[in-house]
Scaffold this motif. Structure first.
Motif, PDB file in Angstrom:
ATOM      1  N   LEU A 660       0.830  -1.202   0.000  1.00  0.00           N
ATOM      2  CA  LEU A 660       0.000   0.000   0.000  1.00  0.00           C
ATOM      3  C   LEU A 660       0.863   1.249   0.000  1.00  0.00           C
ATOM      4  O   LEU A 660       0.558   2.233  -0.707  1.00  0.00           O
ATOM      5  CB  LEU A 660      -0.927  -0.002   1.215  1.00  0.00           C
ATOM      6  N   HIS A 664       0.755   4.295  -2.605  1.00  0.00           N
ATOM      7  CA  HIS A 664       0.467   5.633  -2.089  1.00  0.00           C
ATOM      8  C   HIS A 664       1.541   6.633  -2.524  1.00  0.00           C
ATOM      9  O   HIS A 664       1.222   7.772  -2.901  1.00  0.00           O
ATOM     10  CB  HIS A 664       0.374   5.583  -0.560  1.00  0.00           C
ATOM     11  N   ALA A 685      -5.220   1.754  -4.419  1.00  0.00           N
ATOM     12  CA  ALA A 685      -5.051   1.967  -2.982  1.00  0.00           C
ATOM     13  C   ALA A 685      -6.321   1.599  -2.225  1.00  0.00           C
ATOM     14  O   ALA A 685      -6.277   1.018  -1.128  1.00  0.00           O
ATOM     15  CB  ALA A 685      -4.669   3.430  -2.707  1.00  0.00           C
ATOM     16  N   TYR A 700      -9.161   7.532   1.082  1.00  0.00           N
ATOM     17  CA  TYR A 700      -8.923   7.461  -0.367  1.00  0.00           C
ATOM     18  C   TYR A 700     -10.141   7.889  -1.162  1.00  0.00           C
ATOM     19  O   TYR A 700     -10.013   8.380  -2.300  1.00  0.00           O
ATOM     20  CB  TYR A 700      -8.490   6.042  -0.742  1.00  0.00           C
TER      21      TYR A 700
END
Length: 725
Positions: A660, A664, A685, A700
């Motif tokens: 992740l 990101h 994500a 997100y």
């Protein structure tokens, strides 16, 4: 506080010094307590009776009934001497004074009759002469008493040899003696004083002076003289300490060495009175001769002649608390010498006990002042136990007399005084600290601040702090649906559960502001890794809130979930007691506090529950964090970068978070470079986020909305979070 502790130590040591001096002066009350302690030892383990050749020929009630009241005519006493000599007594010692003429002598009786022919008077028998002839050339020891009248000194029948310094000033003083009948004194093989405790105010006979002195001559006591005569010895050897004048260490009589006190006294180690020690004078004088049993008891032994008849008032009290005839104590003195069972109190015992008082007292003062009264009490009890065990063991196995009571008593007084001072002075300051900080600090921090000087000084210090703000989301909406009482219960439940994690992680609760919490770390005392501990407290709050919502602890039902926002920043702030001299609060102010508050407010825009500043992220232990943008704060020329806290260091090390984090970072780079694949990265994500932290989905989702909104004119990532003042 250090100053009051120092004062407490000085006062405590002064008390110890006073108690040490008191013991060095050895007042009568302490001596009495010491004597009673040694008496108790003898009662617990008295000397056992041993069948050594020592007996008491007792002028008891049965003898008086058979031969008449006391005093007996001295021709009967002469008959007693004859019978004992015939049996084979090694020595015959009289605990009886023969200082007056025998008033029952025929010559004495007839002298008072008027008109008696003087020639006839001279031919009448004189009982003193009869007794004198009887004791001549026999091992008879007569006793003499002490008096304050006159200046008579009895002759000494033995010689004295000395080693070491002159001992003439060591023994108790003989001022004058009661004169014996001259013919008896001249014929006796030995003379000894019969005083058991001259000059003592106590009725208990604990020691016997084996020697008396008039400054020029030593005089033995009856028991010592009987032992000498029984052995046929002619000289006593008296040993003095080589470097201590006026001190006697031991006396040698014949084959026996007797350890004594510095004054030449023998500590009596008494045994219970036993019938085997006594032979009735009536049995010795029996007209038909003595029995085999009586002969066996006396033959070859040292015999003391005295009385146990109550009317003759020669009854003494022993350390065992028993009342016994005085003559039996002379016999027990010789029993001790023959059996080798002695008690002694070394010359250095006083010094050891004084040193023990000083050392134990000083230790207890330091422990009570700097550690705790409980630890000092435990050490005091241990010292007490050791003193008792050591003293008792020394008595039981070596016959040594050490006083455990004085050190124990002095230690108890010292501990009580030091504890009282601590409670009244030192702990008073600590109680003030506890009242001020007890609800806001962990026990470990509270202990540290208690031992910090000037902890409650009014004013502030500039320190690096990690500040946390916690706020309840949608509190206005929640409170509108509740009564005031329900609002209070809700807040108490929530804030109590959340604030516990501040305390558990060594933080300081500053205040509750309605539905908000302000806390900080690294004050009032230093806290290692304070940014990391603040972040761990925030993560624990997240977990606790999830459990409260799941268990419906607030009573809102499954449809209503309570949410919080947490903002954390590390920076320089002024922290201290702020307010008035009589009423103040321990708090922090400054720009760092404002930044933390605005980071907490930004949680709403970012869509995540825990945000920390870049400073906190850099200084704290590595946790799972994701960059969340930058805040434009009022009065600041540069933006403040913030990070979303996803999880702890374990999550940071997991493969899922690493994946992740990679996505990101690509998303951040795309937003800053205005490149197009932002939507694809946001979706990637969002797929990874739920497995790590449920709150990331909304995070997100908001980034995705901003990405769509600015699709035509992408803005730098720093602008897309928004700004807060």
């Amino acid at each position: 506080m250090a100053r009051t502790q120092l004062v407490g130590v000085i006062i405590g040591l002064a008390i110890v010094a006073a108690l040490t001096v008191l013991r060095a002066t050895d007042p009568p009350l302490l001596r009495l307590a010491r004597d009673l302690t040694f008496d108790e030892y003898q009662r617990l383990a008295p000397r056992s009776f041993e069948n050594v050749p020592v007996r008491v020929v007792d002028i008891d009630e049965a003898s008086l009934k058979e031969f008449g009241q006391w005093p007996w005519p001295r021709d009967r006493v002469a008959a007693l001497v004859d019978r004992l000599s015939e049996i084979g007594a090694a020595a015959i010692a009289f605990d009886i004074l023969f200082s007056e003429p025998d008033r029952l002598s025929p010559r004495s009786v007839m002298r008072d009759v008027a008109g008696v022919d003087q020639a006839l008077l001279k031919r009448l028998p004189d009982n003193d002469e009869i007794l004198a002839r009887s004791i001549g050339d026999r091992p008879v020891v007569l006793g003499f008493g002490l008096t304050n009248a006159g200046n008579y000194r009895p002759p000494v029948k033995a010689g004295f040899a000395f080693t070491g310094e002159s001992p003439f000033d060591a023994p108790p003083r003989l001022t004058a003696a009661t004169p014996l009948r001259p013919q008896l004194e001249a014929r006796a093989a030995g003379l000894g004083h019969i005083s058991l405790n001259p000059g003592s105010r106590s009725a208990v006979v604990r020691s016997v002076p084996l020697l008396l002195s008039d400054g020029e001559q030593l005089y033995p006591n009856l028991a010592l003289e009987a032992l000498r005569v029984a052995q046929g010895a002619s000289t006593y050897i008296v040993a003095g300490a080589p470097d201590a004048p006026d001190t006697i260490t031991l006396i040698k009589v014949g084959e026996f060495v007797v350890p004594v006190t510095a004054a030449g006294e023998l500590w009596l180690y008494v045994s219970p009175d036993r019938a085997e020690r006594y032979v009735s004078a009536g049995r010795v004088l029996a007209p038909g001769g003595v029995s085999a049993e009586t002969r066996a008891a006396i033959e070859g032994g040292i015999v003391f002649v005295g009385t146990s008849a109550a009317g003759l008032q020669d009854i003494r009290t022993t350390a065992l608390g028993h009342n016994v005839p005085g003559v039996s104590l002379h016999a027990q003195t010789v029993e001790q010498v023959l059996s080798g069972r002695f008690l002694s109190r070394p010359d250095w015992a006083d010094g050891l006990e004084i040193l023990a008082i000083a050392a134990a007292g000083s230790l207890l003062v330091l422990l009570t002042t700097f550690v705790s009264p409980a630890v000092a009490l435990a050490c005091g009890l241990l010292i007490t136990a050791l003193a008792l065990v050591a003293s008792w063991s020394a008595f039981l196995y070596a016959g040594l007399l050490f006083d455990p009571l004085a050190p124990i008593l002095a230690g108890s007084i010292t501990h009580f005084a030091a504890t009282a001072y601590r409670f009244l002075v030192i702990d008073r300051e600590r109680r003030v600290v506890r009242r001020a900080f007890g609800q806001y600090l962990s026990p470990s921090l509270l202990y540290r601040i208690e031992h910090t000087q000037d902890a409650l000084r009014l004013g502030g210090d500039d320190r690096e702090l990690t500040i946390m703000f916690v706020d309840v989301r949608n509190f206005t909406e929640i409170s509108e649906r509740l009564t005031p009482g329900e609002v209070v219960r809700f807040l108490n439940t929530l804030l109590d559960a959340l604030s516990r994690h501040v305390i558990a992680n060594e933080g300081t609760l500053d205040k509750f502001i309605g539905d908000s919490i302000m806390a900080f770390w690294n004050a009032p005392v230093d806290v290692a890794d304070h940014p990391g501990k603040a972040v761990r407290a925030a993560l624990a709050m997240r977990e606790t809130l999830a459990r409260l919502n799941e268990s419906d602890a607030f009573g809102f039902g499954s449809d209503q979930k309570v949410a919080i926002g947490v903002g954390i920043h590390t920076g320089l702030a002024c922290v201290g007691n702020m307010g008035a001299e009589m009423h103040f609060n321990y708090s922090a102010v400054g720009d760092a506090v404002n930044i933390a508050a605005r980071i907490e407010a930004a949680c709403k825009d970012v869509g995540f529950d825990i945000l920390i500043s870049e400073t906190t992220a850099d200084l704290g232990e590595r946790c799972a964090v994701l960059e969340a943008g930058a805040l434009a704060l009022k009065g600041k020329s540069t933006r403040t970068r913030v990070y979303a806290v996803v999880g702890d260091e374990h999550m940071a090390a997991s493969a899922e978070f690493s994946e992740l984090q990679r996505i990101h970072e690509q998303l951040i780079g795309a937003m800053r470079s205005r490149s197009r694949p932002r939507r694809e990265l946001v979706n990637a994500a969002k797929l990874k986020a739920p497995a790590l932290c449920g709150g990331l989905s909304d995070f997100y989702r908001r980034i995705g909305r901003r990405t769509d909104h600015f699709a035509g004119e992408p803005l730098p990532f720093a602008d897309e979070v928004g700004s807060a003042e």
